[in-house]
Motif scaffolding. Structure first.
Motif, short mmCIF file in Angstrom:
data_model
loop_
_atom_site.label_atom_id
_atom_site.label_comp_id
_atom_site.label_asym_id
_atom_site.label_seq_id
_atom_site.Cartn_x
_atom_site.Cartn_y
_atom_site.Cartn_z
N GLU A 66 -4.53 -12.19 23.31
CA GLU A 66 -4.93 -12.78 22.03
C GLU A 66 -5.52 -11.72 21.09
OE1 GLU A 66 -8.09 -16.07 20.34
OE2 GLU A 66 -7.31 -16.32 22.38
N SER A 67 -6.42 -10.88 21.58
CA SER A 67 -7.03 -9.89 20.69
C SER A 67 -6.02 -8.80 20.31
CB SER A 67 -8.29 -9.28 21.30
OG SER A 67 -8.01 -8.58 22.49
N CYS A 68 -5.10 -8.45 21.21
CA CYS A 68 -4.09 -7.44 20.86
C CYS A 68 -3.15 -7.95 19.77
CB CYS A 68 -3.31 -7.01 22.10
SG CYS A 68 -4.26 -5.94 23.21
N VAL A 69 -2.74 -9.19 19.85
CA VAL A 69 -1.88 -9.77 18.81
C VAL A 69 -2.62 -9.76 17.47
CG1 VAL A 69 -0.88 -11.95 17.99
CG2 VAL A 69 -0.37 -11.13 20.30
N GLU A 70 -3.89 -10.13 17.49
CA GLU A 70 -4.69 -10.12 16.25
C GLU A 70 -4.79 -8.71 15.68
OE1 GLU A 70 -5.74 -12.61 14.26
OE2 GLU A 70 -4.51 -13.75 15.67
N ARG A 71 -4.99 -7.72 16.53
CA ARG A 71 -5.11 -6.33 16.07
C ARG A 71 -3.79 -5.84 15.45
NH1 ARG A 71 -9.35 -7.77 18.02
NH2 ARG A 71 -10.90 -6.54 19.11
N VAL A 72 -2.67 -6.17 16.07
CA VAL A 72 -1.37 -5.75 15.53
C VAL A 72 -1.15 -6.40 14.16
CG1 VAL A 72 1.13 -5.73 15.89
CG2 VAL A 72 -0.41 -5.28 17.81
N LYS A 73 -1.49 -7.67 14.03
CA LYS A 73 -1.37 -8.34 12.74
C LYS A 73 -2.25 -7.67 11.69
CE LYS A 73 -0.23 -12.99 14.36
NZ LYS A 73 -0.71 -14.39 14.42
N GLU A 74 -3.48 -7.32 12.06
CA GLU A 74 -4.40 -6.66 11.14
C GLU A 74 -3.85 -5.30 10.68
OE1 GLU A 74 -8.32 -6.38 12.91
OE2 GLU A 74 -8.26 -8.50 13.46
N ILE A 75 -3.26 -4.58 11.61
CA ILE A 75 -2.68 -3.27 11.28
C ILE A 75 -1.52 -3.46 10.30
CG2 ILE A 75 -1.41 -1.29 12.20
CD1 ILE A 75 -3.17 -1.70 14.79
N GLN A 76 -0.65 -4.46 10.56
CA GLN A 76 0.46 -4.70 9.64
C GLN A 76 -0.05 -5.08 8.25
OE1 GLN A 76 3.08 -8.14 10.08
NE2 GLN A 76 4.83 -6.86 9.51
N ILE A 77 -1.04 -5.93 8.17
CA ILE A 77 -1.59 -6.32 6.87
C ILE A 77 -2.17 -5.10 6.15
CG2 ILE A 77 -3.47 -7.61 5.75
CD1 ILE A 77 -2.92 -9.83 7.92
N PHE A 78 -2.91 -4.28 6.87
CA PHE A 78 -3.48 -3.07 6.26
C PHE A 78 -2.37 -2.15 5.74
CE2 PHE A 78 -4.75 1.40 6.67
CZ PHE A 78 -5.80 1.43 5.77
N HIS A 79 -1.34 -1.94 6.55
CA HIS A 79 -0.26 -1.05 6.13
C HIS A 79 0.50 -1.60 4.93
CE1 HIS A 79 0.12 1.30 10.17
NE2 HIS A 79 -1.02 1.53 9.54
N GLN A 80 0.76 -2.90 4.91
CA GLN A 80 1.52 -3.48 3.80
C GLN A 80 0.68 -3.64 2.53
OE1 GLN A 80 3.27 -7.00 5.80
NE2 GLN A 80 5.26 -6.07 5.37
N HIS A 81 -0.57 -4.02 2.67
CA HIS A 81 -1.38 -4.30 1.48
C HIS A 81 -2.18 -3.09 1.00
CE1 HIS A 81 -0.61 -8.64 1.23
NE2 HIS A 81 -0.42 -8.52 2.53
N ASN A 82 -2.83 -2.38 1.89
CA ASN A 82 -3.66 -1.25 1.49
C ASN A 82 -2.85 0.03 1.30
OD1 ASN A 82 -5.35 -3.31 2.69
ND2 ASN A 82 -7.03 -1.86 2.44
N GLN A 83 -1.86 0.25 2.15
CA GLN A 83 -1.05 1.47 2.08
C GLN A 83 0.19 1.27 1.21
OE1 GLN A 83 -3.61 3.17 3.46
NE2 GLN A 83 -2.16 4.52 4.47
N SER A 84 0.51 0.02 0.90
CA SER A 84 1.71 -0.34 0.13
C SER A 84 3.00 0.09 0.83
CB SER A 84 1.65 0.26 -1.29
OG SER A 84 0.54 -0.28 -1.97
N TRP A 85 3.00 0.03 2.15
CA TRP A 85 4.19 0.32 2.92
C TRP A 85 5.01 -0.96 3.06
CZ3 TRP A 85 1.39 3.26 7.41
CH2 TRP A 85 0.92 4.49 6.93
N VAL A 86 6.28 -0.83 3.39
CA VAL A 86 7.16 -2.00 3.50
C VAL A 86 6.91 -2.81 4.76
CG1 VAL A 86 8.94 -0.90 2.07
CG2 VAL A 86 9.06 -0.71 4.57
N ASP A 87 6.25 -2.21 5.73
CA ASP A 87 6.02 -2.88 7.02
C ASP A 87 4.93 -2.12 7.76
OD1 ASP A 87 6.31 -4.63 9.16
OD2 ASP A 87 8.35 -4.01 9.66
N ILE A 88 4.65 -2.55 8.95
CA ILE A 88 3.75 -1.80 9.82
C ILE A 88 4.34 -0.40 9.98
CG2 ILE A 88 4.87 -2.53 11.99
CD1 ILE A 88 1.97 -2.88 13.11
N GLY A 89 3.52 0.61 10.05
CA GLY A 89 4.01 1.98 10.00
C GLY A 89 4.61 2.52 11.28
N TYR A 90 4.27 1.94 12.42
CA TYR A 90 4.64 2.50 13.72
C TYR A 90 5.89 1.84 14.31
CZ TYR A 90 -0.28 3.68 13.20
OH TYR A 90 -1.49 4.11 12.71
N HIS A 91 6.56 2.56 15.16
CA HIS A 91 7.69 1.97 15.89
C HIS A 91 7.17 1.01 16.96
CE1 HIS A 91 9.73 5.61 14.27
NE2 HIS A 91 10.71 4.74 14.12
#
Length: 175
Positions: A66-91
């Motif tokens: 549960e916490s890992c899924v939440e962390r991955v979602k948070e990373i994707q949101i940060f990358h898309q909204h704060n970094q203005s990337w098209v998706d999560i940055g990592y493979h």
């Protein structure tokens, strides 16, 4: 006749053995509830011969599903909204629960290291490891995932591994 069929099935199972990939707990994008990317750029050449290792400094480490899924979602949101990337940055991302989470996957270009995004697969450990290493479960999982990439012909057998810091100019990143 039944025993011949059973013997044959046993022989096939032993002869083919288990794939290193089968032993890894993998969570695809649908499994962690990924948002859609705003665009997709496919990798132009494969197999690659390099992995760039990262850590996601914030949010903190995760030890359960549960916490890992939440962390991955948070990373994707940060990358898309704060970094203005098209998706999560990592493979791929690896939690300390020993699971691999699909970021952009084997076929897409990522946004993990300027100048290396089309030439290296990225694996990010979830958490800040500036003062300590990921746990043994996460380290073993990441190594197994690299071997899975070789087995599936995404990665060359003679691949090498660098850290994010090694791929960038001094001061760009702390790890």
């Amino acid at each position: 006749m039944k025993s011949i069929v059973l013997l044959y099935l046993l022989f096939i199972t032993v002869a083919h053995g288990e794939s290193v990939c089968d032993a890894i707990s993998f969570v695809n994008r649908a499994g962690w509830g990924a948002r859609e990317p705003t665009s997709i750029t496919n990798l132009t050449t494969k197999p690659l011969s390099l992995f760039a290792i990262h850590h996601a400094e914030d949010p903190p480490s995760c030890y359960d599903d549960e916490s890992c899924v939440e962390r991955v979602k948070e990373i994707q949101i940060f990358h898309q909204h704060n970094q203005s990337w098209v998706d999560i940055g990592y493979h791929f991302l690896v939690g300390e629960n020993g699971k691999v989470y699909e970021g952009r996957g084997w076929d897409r270009q990522a946004a993990h290291s300027p100048g290396w995004n089309n030439d290296a697969y990225s694996i990010s450990f979830i958490g800040n490891f500036s003062t300590s290493s990921p746990n043994e479960k996460a380290l073993k999982t990441a190594r197994s995932w690299m071997n899975c990439g070789v087995e599936r012909h995404y990665v060359t057998k003679d691949f090498y591994v660098i850290t994010h810091r090694q791929s960038q100019r001094p001061g760009y990143t702390t790890w």
